[in-house]
Write a protein that holds these residues in place. Structure first.
Motif, PDB file in Angstrom:
ATOM      1  N   THR A 148      17.228  -2.997  -4.987  1.00  0.00           N
ATOM      2  CA  THR A 148      17.133  -3.479  -3.602  1.00  0.00           C
ATOM      3  C   THR A 148      15.958  -4.412  -3.423  1.00  0.00           C
ATOM      4  O   THR A 148      15.829  -5.063  -2.397  1.00  0.00           O
ATOM      5  N   GLY A 149      15.070  -4.441  -4.419  1.00  0.00           N
ATOM      6  CA  GLY A 149      13.861  -5.236  -4.269  1.00  0.00           C
ATOM      7  C   GLY A 149      12.827  -4.536  -3.398  1.00  0.00           C
ATOM      8  O   GLY A 149      11.911  -5.166  -2.893  1.00  0.00           O
ATOM      9  N   LEU A 150      12.985  -3.222  -3.226  1.00  0.00           N
ATOM     10  CA  LEU A 150      12.027  -2.484  -2.395  1.00  0.00           C
ATOM     11  C   LEU A 150      11.034  -1.658  -3.208  1.00  0.00           C
ATOM     12  O   LEU A 150       9.989  -1.269  -2.704  1.00  0.00           O
ATOM     13  N   GLY A 151      11.342  -1.396  -4.480  1.00  0.00           N
ATOM     14  CA  GLY A 151      10.513  -0.517  -5.305  1.00  0.00           C
ATOM     15  C   GLY A 151       9.050  -0.915  -5.341  1.00  0.00           C
ATOM     16  O   GLY A 151       8.166  -0.125  -5.009  1.00  0.00           O
ATOM     17  N   LEU A 152       8.769  -2.165  -5.729  1.00  0.00           N
ATOM     18  CA  LEU A 152       7.372  -2.600  -5.849  1.00  0.00           C
ATOM     19  C   LEU A 152       6.718  -2.792  -4.485  1.00  0.00           C
ATOM     20  O   LEU A 152       5.511  -2.591  -4.344  1.00  0.00           O
ATOM     21  N   ALA A 153       7.510  -3.169  -3.482  1.00  0.00           N
ATOM     22  CA  ALA A 153       6.965  -3.292  -2.119  1.00  0.00           C
ATOM     23  C   ALA A 153       6.500  -1.921  -1.617  1.00  0.00           C
ATOM     24  O   ALA A 153       5.441  -1.795  -0.990  1.00  0.00           O
ATOM     25  N   ILE A 154       7.282  -0.882  -1.929  1.00  0.00           N
ATOM     26  CA  ILE A 154       6.910   0.485  -1.535  1.00  0.00           C
ATOM     27  C   ILE A 154       5.654   0.916  -2.292  1.00  0.00           C
ATOM     28  O   ILE A 154       4.720   1.473  -1.705  1.00  0.00           O
ATOM     29  N   CYS A 155       5.612   0.632  -3.600  1.00  0.00           N
ATOM     30  CA  CYS A 155       4.412   0.954  -4.400  1.00  0.00           C
ATOM     31  C   CYS A 155       3.169   0.313  -3.781  1.00  0.00           C
ATOM     32  O   CYS A 155       2.140   0.967  -3.607  1.00  0.00           O
TER      33      CYS A 155
END
Length: 196
Positions: A148-155
């Motif tokens: 989703t392209g959210l993994g690193l943003a969440i990190c």
């Protein structure tokens, strides 16, 4: 009609599967019960358990090595630290190059200034340095197939909330190296030593 040998083989196979399911259940139970208090007294315990949990999904495609030099208490919840590590490990597992059978991942933890520095280094395909600033943006993904392209943003969000930083470091060879700087917990707790 199955022979006694085949029946025994099936029973042993079922028993192995049950033991595996029990292991996964125990690790998931640990993950669910992680503390949301804004501190982690033993980062080593969280790192080791998170690697065990991740191993159930990515163990077939990765080898993970942990080197913990220091184990001080830090200002991030166990829950958030584990979420960040799970994301980084899953990303690394997906970065396998076609000429390799497995991705090697190294996790190092040591004190640097007044932070615990945690490095998650893999020898996968790597991330082009011109994307270095974009990878932490929501919905940005270098993986065209899934994600989703959210993994690193969440990190980034979780580490930022703890007063720390997460960066992609340049590596001399291919692969990716993510560096977390997590503030040490102020107070009397900074005495845990890494267990051998």
């Amino acid at each position: 009609e199955s022979s006694p040998d085949q029946a025994l083989q099936r029973i042993e196979s079922a028993q192995e599967m049950l033991e595996r399911i029990c292991g996964i259940t125990q690790d998931l139970k640990w993950f669910i019960q992680l503390s949301d208090e804004q501190q982690t007294l033993s980062p080593q315990a969280v790192i080791e358990q998170t690697v065990r949990l991740a191993h159930h999904r990515i163990g077939h495609s990765c080898s993970i090595n942990i080197n913990i030099k220091d184990n001080p208490s830090v200002q991030i919840s166990e829950n958030h630290l584990s979420q960040v590590l799970i994301n980084l490990l899953f990303n690394a597992a997906e970065a396998k190059s076609e000429d390799k059978e497995r991705v090697s991942i190294e996790i190092d933890a040591f004190v640097e200034d007044s932070n615990l520095c945690v490095k998650v280094n893999d020898d996968g395909v790597g991330i082009p340095l011109d994307l270095k600033d974009k990878i932490f943006e929501p919905f940005f993904t270098a993986n065209k197939i899934e994600g989703t392209g959210l993994g690193l943003a969440i990190c980034h969000s979780l580490i930022d909330r703890a007063g720390g930083t997460i960066e992609l470091e340049e590596t001399p060879v291919r692969g990716s190296c993510f560096v977390l700087q997590i503030p040490l917990l102020k107070g009397p707790f900074q005495i845990a030593q890494p267990s051998s």
